[in-house]
Scaffold this motif. Structure first.
Motif: not given
Length: 153
Positions: A26-35
């Protein structure tokens, strides 16, 4: 912990979906969205990010759980990208719980939410997802909001 009832407006969102067990992915998904949002110049002090678990892990096999990392979009912002999907998130009545953004405080909040709803003649509205809402001013101070859809009993 602060708790208040709020009528949340409907949102147009851009999101990245993660399928699998809830946790570090989930953290990785949020990081992709933030990028993506950073590249689109959408991450600013007025940005609203949402973490939206779509499934109850108590009744959905972990490998089928869906989590959406989302950012609220205005109607004016065009999106032409394969990196995100677009959707509408319907508004309605929510219990908003402002909590420190730690695993312990999030868990403690859930211990208090259901009794609070019962005391205030509300129940969970299972037709809408629970969300975590991240706004700049709160996040800067290590807080987030748990947004629980509710209806009167």
């Amino acid at each position: 912990m602060e708790m208040v009832f709020e009528t949340m407006q409907s949102y147009r969102i851009a999101y990245v979906r993660q399928i699998g067990p809830y946790g570090s992915a989930n953290v990785e998904a949020m990081d992709r969205l933030k990028q993506w949002a950073h590249d689109q110049k959408l991450l600013n002090e007025s940005a609203i990010l949402l973490g939206i678990p779509q499934d109850d892990p108590a009744s959905t096999p972990p490998q089928q759980c869906r989590y959406d990392a989302a950012i609220v979009m205005t109607e004016l912002e065009p999106v032409h990208s394969d990196a995100v999907e677009m959707s509408e998130l319907s508004g309605g009545e929510y219990l908003i719980c402002k909590v420190r953004h730690t695993a312990e405080d999030m868990q403690q909040a859930w211990n208090e939410i259901i009794p609070y709803l019962q005391q205030n003649h509300h129940t969970l509205d299972h037709t809408k997802p629970v969300m975590e809402r991240y706004r700049y001013q709160l996040l800067k101070n290590h807080f987030c909001e748990i947004c629980v859809p509710v209806k009167l009993v």
